[in-house]
Design a protein around this motif. Structure first.
Motif, PDB file in Angstrom:
ATOM      1  N   SER A 130      38.277  35.365  26.756  1.00  0.00           N
ATOM      2  CA  SER A 130      39.276  34.571  27.557  1.00  0.00           C
ATOM      3  C   SER A 130      39.288  35.064  29.065  1.00  0.00           C
ATOM      4  O   SER A 130      39.981  35.258  29.869  1.00  0.00           O
ATOM      5  CB  SER A 130      40.322  34.178  26.871  1.00  0.00           C
ATOM      6  OG  SER A 130      40.982  35.700  27.330  1.00  0.00           O
ATOM      7  N   LEU A 131      39.078  36.880  28.640  1.00  0.00           N
ATOM      8  CA  LEU A 131      39.091  37.643  30.303  1.00  0.00           C
ATOM      9  C   LEU A 131      37.738  36.973  31.028  1.00  0.00           C
ATOM     10  O   LEU A 131      38.243  36.966  32.261  1.00  0.00           O
ATOM     11  CB  LEU A 131      38.932  38.946  29.973  1.00  0.00           C
ATOM     12  CG  LEU A 131      38.790  39.575  30.780  1.00  0.00           C
ATOM     13  CD1 LEU A 131      40.515  39.294  32.353  1.00  0.00           C
ATOM     14  CD2 LEU A 131      38.711  41.463  30.314  1.00  0.00           C
ATOM     15  N   TRP A 159      45.579  42.880  34.750  1.00  0.00           N
ATOM     16  CA  TRP A 159      46.002  41.511  33.909  1.00  0.00           C
ATOM     17  C   TRP A 159      47.223  41.962  32.406  1.00  0.00           C
ATOM     18  O   TRP A 159      47.190  40.802  30.876  1.00  0.00           O
ATOM     19  CB  TRP A 159      44.912  40.077  33.342  1.00  0.00           C
ATOM     20  CG  TRP A 159      44.856  39.515  34.409  1.00  0.00           C
ATOM     21  CD1 TRP A 159      45.261  39.692  35.590  1.00  0.00           C
ATOM     22  CD2 TRP A 159      43.634  39.207  34.417  1.00  0.00           C
ATOM     23  NE1 TRP A 159      44.461  39.066  36.690  1.00  0.00           N
ATOM     24  CE2 TRP A 159      43.364  38.616  35.197  1.00  0.00           C
ATOM     25  CE3 TRP A 159      42.647  38.694  33.990  1.00  0.00           C
ATOM     26  CZ2 TRP A 159      42.303  37.926  36.703  1.00  0.00           C
ATOM     27  CZ3 TRP A 159      41.473  37.939  34.297  1.00  0.00           C
ATOM     28  CH2 TRP A 159      41.349  37.372  35.632  1.00  0.00           C
ATOM     29  N   ALA A 204      45.055  42.058  29.852  1.00  0.00           N
ATOM     30  CA  ALA A 204      44.251  41.785  28.244  1.00  0.00           C
ATOM     31  C   ALA A 204      44.009  41.740  27.597  1.00  0.00           C
ATOM     32  O   ALA A 204      43.647  41.291  26.683  1.00  0.00           O
ATOM     33  CB  ALA A 204      43.316  40.421  29.405  1.00  0.00           C
ATOM     34  N   ARG A 245      39.538  37.822  22.851  1.00  0.00           N
ATOM     35  CA  ARG A 245      40.832  38.470  23.922  1.00  0.00           C
ATOM     36  C   ARG A 245      39.532  38.344  25.220  1.00  0.00           C
ATOM     37  O   ARG A 245      39.527  38.192  26.114  1.00  0.00           O
ATOM     38  CB  ARG A 245      41.010  39.213  23.827  1.00  0.00           C
ATOM     39  CG  ARG A 245      42.343  39.135  22.718  1.00  0.00           C
ATOM     40  CD  ARG A 245      43.333  40.567  22.079  1.00  0.00           C
ATOM     41  NE  ARG A 245      44.555  40.170  21.170  1.00  0.00           N
ATOM     42  CZ  ARG A 245      45.478  40.208  22.084  1.00  0.00           C
ATOM     43  NH1 ARG A 245      46.264  40.078  23.260  1.00  0.00           N
ATOM     44  NH2 ARG A 245      46.891  39.982  20.917  1.00  0.00           N
ATOM     45  N   HIS A 281      41.822  35.000  39.672  1.00  0.00           N
ATOM     46  CA  HIS A 281      41.855  36.722  39.055  1.00  0.00           C
ATOM     47  C   HIS A 281      41.763  36.597  40.963  1.00  0.00           C
ATOM     48  O   HIS A 281      42.006  37.430  41.231  1.00  0.00           O
ATOM     49  CB  HIS A 281      40.977  38.209  38.806  1.00  0.00           C
ATOM     50  CG  HIS A 281      39.490  37.976  39.362  1.00  0.00           C
ATOM     51  ND1 HIS A 281      38.673  36.717  38.866  1.00  0.00           N
ATOM     52  CD2 HIS A 281      38.652  38.500  40.272  1.00  0.00           C
ATOM     53  CE1 HIS A 281      37.470  37.215  39.595  1.00  0.00           C
ATOM     54  NE2 HIS A 281      37.468  38.045  40.411  1.00  0.00           N
ATOM     55  N   GLU A 291      36.890  46.626  33.250  1.00  0.00           N
ATOM     56  CA  GLU A 291      37.873  46.989  32.700  1.00  0.00           C
ATOM     57  C   GLU A 291      39.105  47.664  33.533  1.00  0.00           C
ATOM     58  O   GLU A 291      40.865  47.004  33.353  1.00  0.00           O
ATOM     59  CB  GLU A 291      37.647  48.783  31.818  1.00  0.00           C
ATOM     60  CG  GLU A 291      37.196  48.227  31.179  1.00  0.00           C
ATOM     61  CD  GLU A 291      35.537  48.390  31.141  1.00  0.00           C
ATOM     62  OE1 GLU A 291      35.184  48.828  31.728  1.00  0.00           O
ATOM     63  OE2 GLU A 291      35.332  48.448  29.423  1.00  0.00           O
ATOM     64  N   ALA A 317      41.181  44.166  34.031  1.00  0.00           N
ATOM     65  CA  ALA A 317      41.576  44.177  32.710  1.00  0.00           C
ATOM     66  C   ALA A 317      43.353  44.661  32.883  1.00  0.00           C
ATOM     67  O   ALA A 317      44.312  43.857  32.510  1.00  0.00           O
ATOM     68  CB  ALA A 317      40.565  43.656  31.396  1.00  0.00           C
ATOM     69  N   ASN A 336      38.234  33.476  32.514  1.00  0.00           N
ATOM     70  CA  ASN A 336      38.851  33.507  34.051  1.00  0.00           C
ATOM     71  C   ASN A 336      38.409  34.707  35.174  1.00  0.00           C
ATOM     72  O   ASN A 336      38.309  34.112  36.431  1.00  0.00           O
ATOM     73  CB  ASN A 336      40.052  34.509  33.695  1.00  0.00           C
ATOM     74  CG  ASN A 336      41.287  33.467  32.788  1.00  0.00           C
ATOM     75  OD1 ASN A 336      41.559  32.285  32.900  1.00  0.00           O
ATOM     76  ND2 ASN A 336      42.000  34.161  31.935  1.00  0.00           N
TER      77      ASN A 336
END
Length: 150
Positions: A30-31, A147, A149, A27, A40, A141, A144, A34
């Motif tokens: 992947s964040l 999203w 995420a 996880r 974003h 954060e 995140a 991106n």
């Protein structure tokens, strides 16, 4: 109305910092992938390098689920006869924790000419200190949570 096309001269790069303590490897990777690509941003284009810088702290304290510590293997070859090397995730986290996260992020990025540029903007550290204070990094954060995420 004209179509907007982002040029590399117009890209504004931000710096983000994230603490990897207790975060799941996949996880988190992947964040980070991106953000490195710039997905974003509202001006994202897949053929333009419009991503941001990411600083990861405490890379040795990431977590994984299930039996991945013993079952997940990293393979590489030395290009010598019989030179196949196999390392488990547990061994990699003890000896090369930065490389575990770097490989996870790199394998989530597109396999094209931009991949090396994206990876140059990823800074991974095992401690809680980094030498990029002058760039005033923002906490990742906050992004995140938008999203959902991690």
């Amino acid at each position: 109305m004209k179509t907007f096309y982002l040029r590399k001269e117009d890209v504004k790069r931000d710096w983000y910092v994230i603490d990897a303590t207790g975060k799941n490897l996949g996880r988190l990777a992947s964040l980070i992938a991106n953000v490195l690509r710039g997905k974003h941003k509202p001006v994202f284009q897949k053929d333009v390098d419009c991503g941001d810088f990411v600083i990861v702290l405490n890379a040795d304290k990431i977590t994984v689920t299930g039996k991945k510590l013993t079952d997940k293997e990293y393979k590489f070859h030395t290009n010598r006869p019989g030179g196949l090397k196999v390392r488990t995730l547990e061994w990699m986290l003890q000896n090369k924790p930065e490389e575990v996260l770097a490989l996870a992020v790199e394998r989530m990025l597109p396999k094209n000419k931009l991949q090396k540029r994206f990876m140059k903007r990823l800074k991974i550290y095992t401690g809680s200190e980094h030498p990029h204070q002058a760039q005033n990094p923002k906490p990742l954060e906050d992004l995140a949570k938008l999203w959902k995420a991690i």
